[in-house]
Design a protein around this motif. Structure first.
Motif, mmCIF file in Angstrom:
data_model
loop_
_atom_site.group_PDB
_atom_site.id
_atom_site.type_symbol
_atom_site.label_atom_id
_atom_site.label_comp_id
_atom_site.label_asym_id
_atom_site.label_seq_id
_atom_site.Cartn_x
_atom_site.Cartn_y
_atom_site.Cartn_z
ATOM 1 N N LEU A 1 -11.227 36.627 0.924
ATOM 2 C CA LEU A 1 -11.753 35.303 1.295
ATOM 3 C C LEU A 1 -10.704 34.232 1.005
ATOM 4 N N LEU A 2 -10.964 33.019 1.487
ATOM 5 C CA LEU A 2 -9.979 31.949 1.363
ATOM 6 C C LEU A 2 -9.697 31.626 -0.103
ATOM 7 N N SER A 3 -8.425 31.478 -0.433
ATOM 8 C CA SER A 3 -8.024 31.150 -1.797
ATOM 9 C C SER A 3 -8.453 29.718 -2.123
ATOM 10 N N GLU A 4 -8.896 29.510 -3.336
ATOM 11 C CA GLU A 4 -9.315 28.181 -3.744
ATOM 12 C C GLU A 4 -8.194 27.157 -3.590
ATOM 13 N N PHE A 5 -6.955 27.605 -3.796
ATOM 14 C CA PHE A 5 -5.841 26.648 -3.835
ATOM 15 C C PHE A 5 -5.341 26.228 -2.457
ATOM 16 N N ALA B 1 -16.435 31.041 0.892
ATOM 17 C CA ALA B 1 -16.466 31.787 -0.365
ATOM 18 C C ALA B 1 -17.437 31.212 -1.389
ATOM 19 N N GLU B 2 -17.910 29.973 -1.170
ATOM 20 C CA GLU B 2 -18.849 29.379 -2.120
ATOM 21 C C GLU B 2 -20.276 29.673 -1.643
ATOM 22 N N ALA C 1 -2.483 29.167 5.889
ATOM 23 C CA ALA C 1 -3.382 29.091 4.734
ATOM 24 C C ALA C 1 -3.362 30.429 4.000
ATOM 25 N N SER C 2 -4.083 30.495 2.877
ATOM 26 C CA SER C 2 -4.064 31.719 2.071
ATOM 27 C C SER C 2 -5.458 32.294 1.849
ATOM 28 N N VAL C 3 -5.539 33.628 1.932
ATOM 29 C CA VAL C 3 -6.727 34.340 1.441
ATOM 30 C C VAL C 3 -6.290 35.176 0.238
ATOM 31 N N ASP C 4 -7.239 35.488 -0.628
ATOM 32 C CA ASP C 4 -6.906 36.296 -1.804
ATOM 33 C C ASP C 4 -6.764 37.757 -1.406
#
Ligand SMILES: *[C@@H]1O[C@H](CO)[C@@H](O)[C@H](O)[C@H]1NC(C)=O
Ligand SMILES: *[C@@H]1O[C@H](CO)[C@@H](O)[C@H](O)[C@H]1NC(C)=O
Ligand SMILES: *[C@@H]1O[C@H](CO)[C@@H](O)[C@H](O)[C@H]1NC(C)=O
Ligand SMILES: *[C@@H]1O[C@H](CO)[C@@H](O)[C@H](O)[C@H]1NC(C)=O
Ligand SMILES: *[C@@H]1O[C@H](CO)[C@@H](O)[C@H](O)[C@H]1NC(C)=O
Ligand SMILES: *[C@@H]1O[C@H](CO)[C@@H](O)[C@H](O)[C@H]1NC(C)=O
Ligand SMILES: *[C@@H]1O[C@H](CO)[C@@H](O)[C@H](O)[C@H]1NC(C)=O
Ligand SMILES: *[C@@H]1O[C@H](CO)[C@@H](O)[C@H](O)[C@H]1NC(C)=O
Ligand SMILES: *[C@@H]1O[C@H](CO)[C@@H](O)[C@H](O)[C@H]1NC(C)=O
Length: 893
Positions: free
Chosen positions: A501-505, A584-585, A334-337
């Motif tokens: 934090l975790l990327s939205e995408f 992140a939300e 997965a991706s974080v920013d």
């Protein structure tokens, strides 16, 4: 020996690929859905069989097939081919799948090149000549490395030396000096091949050649640099610049990569001795049964770790994992920013006192700067001033005509127009504004103040540096070059929004069978890396395509540090030491779901030096029907001293798959629930002697009071806190409710008969008559100008088997829409059945052609659509959901 899935139709290309569902509008940007190569199949042979005798059998049975790829490898023996005899493709496929030589057969699907977001790419000339670094050489301060502790391993001298990483991608520009400048023995990119050639598009025949040069794309060059870029003019390196890279090119200049090519590439990478294989490629799936995922799993089982990007379909919500990342034992990333956003500005220089020229970056405005050399003059000596130049300047202000006047941006106290007017009243002609927040400088416009000749903007950091120099009494002179001649300048600004934090995408798991996905996260949002020289040499991109290679490189560093490449050991080390991130939300006080981040952000240094080894990487408690009431794991202490471990757990956000009243999974961010699992441990504190181990039993109690119909997914982390100072965790996840009883596989409002040529897809009333050409194309390919009946099918959740059968209607056999009549179907329409598909929709023209190559007689029919429920038994009628459409009539012209 079963046909794995048959053709699936895509209507209106882009439309079908962008939106996984119909009923909620067509605006959802999700990951790419795989498409099919009509008539192309992959077979795997039983032992002691080979392609020669297989093709011989086809010939002897009058089945004409053009070979695509020979897939004779140690882990997979088979081939792919294209059926040529167009009179009976589906019959032939069925017959082939039943041959005793054939262990398994799959149609060939195409995976598009990932849609990563290009944030910035270098200006070709400027990038090559004069991009410069801001940092002095020395420690690794590149933020993706700092975030993942790669910097700490690098500081100890680890570079991945001696480790071979096989990259499956679009090729690589090995001429790039930061990628070694050559290909072959002794080069950074020392092995690999081009499996496809420029003309390949996924559907046509690949034309291989030995050179994996990225001749038209850019993806593979960015990926390769993330792993192994060498020192360069931008001052960063890849995470493991000491590794040797192999590149297996699987994309041509257009289109996607097919399963058979990916299988060949993975096998080649394995057989060429790759120690780690990585691919930033995939399509929405959620099933671990696809041929490519099956092969990836075999490679891991044979001892080679495989990392695959989790996908960029985050907006689609839960249960949207992609193949082959969803293969069992594959590390889905997965991706974080990034915590620092790389930005590219125009470059110029300044000189303070007698010092040497230093570079800085600026953004040109309107009117723009020409070539000037000017001393700097600041209106205020306070870098926090709120109303800089908002009032008339004092009488003792000098004539500003030959200064570059520095002011601080203000959006609240007065307008830029007022500031410029106040400066112009003192003769100013050149203005430089510095930002008041750490943000990207923007082009400012003061064309309404005619006295001003030029304006530009710099970062808040640059403005503060200048003001402080002036405050020290230094004379600061700025030398500007017209922006179109200026070199590019790389800067980094803190990412305040979601940095770390975790990327939205980033795509969400778990799989339909509740396998825990993704495994870990790494920086993938706003990543600087190499780019083909002819496209500028460097670029900033965002996607799980970026987080995946960083993880592969971190695996190499840890493998070097620990002296092991065992995939299970590495997976468990990375998982137990990863750092779970907050959601992140909202209020950011709870952890993000495991279905979004897996174990969390990888921490390579901790993974390299952990002396406590946990026997599992993660735990799935499955759904309510298949609930796992207890799980065991062992804690092994490799240290030289006894350690006492405290067991506990941390809750992550519980998330609903569906919104109340809706049957299609909710898009990100999903509704959340305030209820969590409780975990009980056989012991809450254990002491493990040096070299010893201890088994722990976990008893979970899923959260209560939740609406099971909305399939809440709960998750969290078992924590293992050792007196050795190690704080380890095991991610767990489970579903409250029944996957089998998931509200509705088939969307009741979106399974109907429509008019294929009407873009509005009207739901037709009974007995619409279609006059259509007699079908000749056995694949069911429609003629573009004819008006066919279309079967419209939306799947709300994935299914292992989707059928669309044709049911005759005559006076003795009436059926009502919605109910399923007792009348037996005459067969499947062409392009069905479809196996192992994600949630998505299908719009398929019915041309009169059936899947077995026969043509339905003229008459009245309805479509009977059946989808196997998750965990259902394909042999049991009651395990399907079924919907029958209203009847329609076909007449041949
Ligand atoms: C196509 O297949 C049919 C039936 O299997 C056979 O009769 C026919 O000869 C084949 N035609 C060609 C060109 O292979
Ligand atoms: C590099 O990092 C180490 C440890 O963090 C520090 O002591 C050293 O001063 C740094 N060197 C440079 C050149 O920044
Ligand atoms: C800087 O230059 C001035 C004028 O050329 C000279 O007087 C002064 O000594 C120099 N200062 C330093 C620190 O070199
Ligand atoms: C800044 O300017 C104010 C008056 O305008 C002065 O009192 C102060 O000493 C100055 N500060 C510095 C650091 O030059
Ligand atoms: C959940 O249970 C089903 C049925 O036993 C099984 O097929 C599936 O693999 C299980 N999932 C996991 C992650 O164990
Ligand atoms: C866990 O371990 C206990 C004790 O060794 C054993 O009784 C139990 O069957 C194990 N449970 C599982 C799920 O393996
Ligand atoms: C881990 O245990 C130590 C005591 O051994 C304690 O001080 C620390 O707060 C614990 N950390 C966490 C995160 O529970
Ligand atoms: C439709 O197109 C086919 C060729 O694709 C052509 O033969 C036929 O005449 C066309 N029919 C109409 C109604 O335009
Ligand atoms: C079918 O429908 C027609 C017209 O609605 C009716 O006359 C006929 O009796 C029905 N047949 C059966 C078997 O229900």
């Amino acid at each position: 020996m079963k046909l794995q899935y048959a053709l699936l139709a895509l209507f209106g290309g882009a439309l079908a690929q962008d939106a996984p569902h119909l009923s909620h509008g067509l605006d959802a940007v999700a990951d790419v859905e795989p498409s099919m190569v009509p008539g192309a199949y992959i077979v795997e042979f039983e032992d002691n069989e080979d392609a020669g005798s297989f093709y011989g059998d086809l010939r002897s049975q009058n089945m004409e097939a053009e070979p695509r790829l020979d897939l004779t490898y140690s882990l997979f023996k088979g081939c792919s081919f294209q059926l040529k005899n167009t009179s009976d493709v589906d019959v032939a496929a069925q017959r082939i799948s039943e041959m005793p030589k054939i262990r398994k057969m799959w149609p060939v699907r195409i995976h598009e090149i990932p849609k990563d977001e290009l944030i910035w790419a270098g200006n070709a000339e400027a990038a090559r000549s004069s991009l410069r670094k801001r940092q002095e050489p020395g420690n690794d301060t590149f933020s993706p490395h700092v975030m993942t502790q790669v910097d700490k391993l690098r500081a100890e001298g680890f570079t991945g030396a001696g480790i071979r990483i096989g990259v499956v991608d679009s090729g690589v520009d090995y001429n790039h000096p930061a990628l070694g400048g050559c290909f072959g023995e002794g080069c950074l990119i020392s092995y690999g091949t081009d499996l496809v050639g420029d003309e390949y598009n996924g559907g046509n025949t690949p034309v291989p050649d030995p050179d994996p040069l990225e001749s038209c794309g850019s993806h593979g060059t960015h990926v390769a640099g993330i792993i192994a870029a060498q020192e360069n003019e931008l001052g960063f390196t890849g995470a493991a610049p000491g590794v040797t890279l192999g590149m297996y090119r699987v994309f041509g200049c257009n289109g996607g990569a097919s399963d058979d090519v990916l299988i060949a590439a993975f096998n080649r990478a394995f057989e060429d001795g790759s120690d780690i294989i990585t691919a930033s490629i995939g399509s929405a799936s959620g099933w671990s049964e696809s041929p490519w995922a099956v092969l990836a799993q075999r490679i891991v089982e044979a001892g080679v770790p495989v990392t695959i990007a989790a996908g960029n379909g985050g907006s689609a919500g839960l249960f949207y994992s992609s193949t082959a990342a969803d293969g069992k034992e594959v590390t889905a990333v997965a991706s974080v920013d990034n915590t620092e956003t790389p930005i590219i500005l125009s470059g110029a220089t300044f000189r303070a006192g007698n010092g040497s020229a230093e570079s800085f970056g600026w953004q040109d405005g309107f009117p723009s700067y020409g070539n000037v050399s000017l001393p700097l003059w600041a209106v205020s000596n306070n870098t926090e001033v709120e109303d800089d130049a908002c009032n008339a300047l004092p009488d003792d202000t000098p004539d500003l005509a030959n200064y570059m006047v520095l002011i601080r941006e203000t959006w609240t106290s007065c307008s830029l127009f007022e500031q410029a007017q106040n400066l112009a009243a003192k003769g100013a002609r050149y203005i430089m504004v510095y930002s008041s927040v750490p943000d990207v400088p923007i082009p400012l416009n003061v064309q309404s103040v005619p006295e001003i000749i030029s304006i530009g903007m710099v970062t808040s950091e640059q403005g503060a540096e200048w003001v402080n120099l002036l405050n020290e009494g230094k004379r600061v002179t700025v030398d500007m070059t017209e922006y179109f001649r200026a070199p590019a300048f790389l800067d980094f600004i803190p990412s305040t929004a979601r940095g770390g934090l975790l990327s939205e995408f980033t795509s969400w798991g778990p799989t339909w069978e509740v396998d825990l996905k993704p495994q870990v996260a790494a920086p993938g949002g706003n990543i600087l890396s190499t780019y083909p020289l002819n496209l500028g040499g460097y670029a900033v991109e965002s996607g799980t395509s970026m987080s995946c290679p960083l993880t592969a490189a971190a695996y190499a560093l840890v493998a070097e540090a620990r002296g092991t490449l065992d995939p299970s050991t590495l997976e468990r080390l990375f998982s137990s030491t990863a750092s779970p991130k907050v959601w992140a939300e909202g209020s950011r006080d709870r952890l993000a779901p495991v279905a979004q981040q897996g174990a969390g952000l990888i921490q390579a240094y901790d993974a390299a030096y952990a002396t406590t080894i946990l026997s599992v990487a993660s735990i799935s408690f499955n759904d309510t029907d298949n609930f796992v009431p207890s799980a065991n794991f062992t804690i092994e202490n490799l240290g030289s001293e006894e350690v006492t471990y405290e067991l506990d757990h941390r809750q992550a956000v519980t998330m609903y798959t569906f919104k109340e009243g809706e049957l299609y999974p909710a898009s990100y961010p999903n509704p959340i629930a305030d209820a969590y699992a409780a975990l009980e441990f056989s012991e809450s504190k254990v002491t493990v002697p040096a070299g010893g181990s201890k088994e722990i039993t976990v008893i979970p109690t899923p959260p209560s009071g939740l609406d099971e119909k909305l399939l809440p997914v709960y998750s969290g982390y078992i924590t293992v806190n050792g007196t050795s100072g190690e704080l380890l965790s095991i991610p767990y996840l489970g579903v409250v409710g029944s996957m089998y009883a998931a509200p509705s596989v088939l969307d009741p409002d979106w399974v109907f008969v429509s008019n294929w040529s009407d873009f509005m897809l009207p739901k037709l009333v009974e007995n619409t008559v279609f006059t259509i050409p007699y079908p000749t194309d056995p694949t069911g390919e429609p003629q573009i100008n004819a008006t066919y009946p279309a079967s419209v099918i939306q799947l709300n959740v994935g299914t292992a088997l989707l059928r669309c059968d044709l049911v005759p209607h005559n006076d003795s056999a009436n059926a009502t829409a919605g109910d399923v009549s007792k009348v037996p179907p005459i067969g499947s329409i062409a392009r069905f059945p479809v196996e192992f598909t994600s949630r998505r929709y299908f719009i398929t023209a019915f041309t009169g052609m059936l899947a077995d190559g026969s043509v339905a007689p003229e008459g009245r029919y309805s479509f009977r659509v059946r989808a196997l429920k998750i965990f259902g038994d394909a042999a049991k009628e009651e395990d399907y959901e079924a919907v029958e459409t209203v009847p329609f009539e076909i007449v041949y012209t």
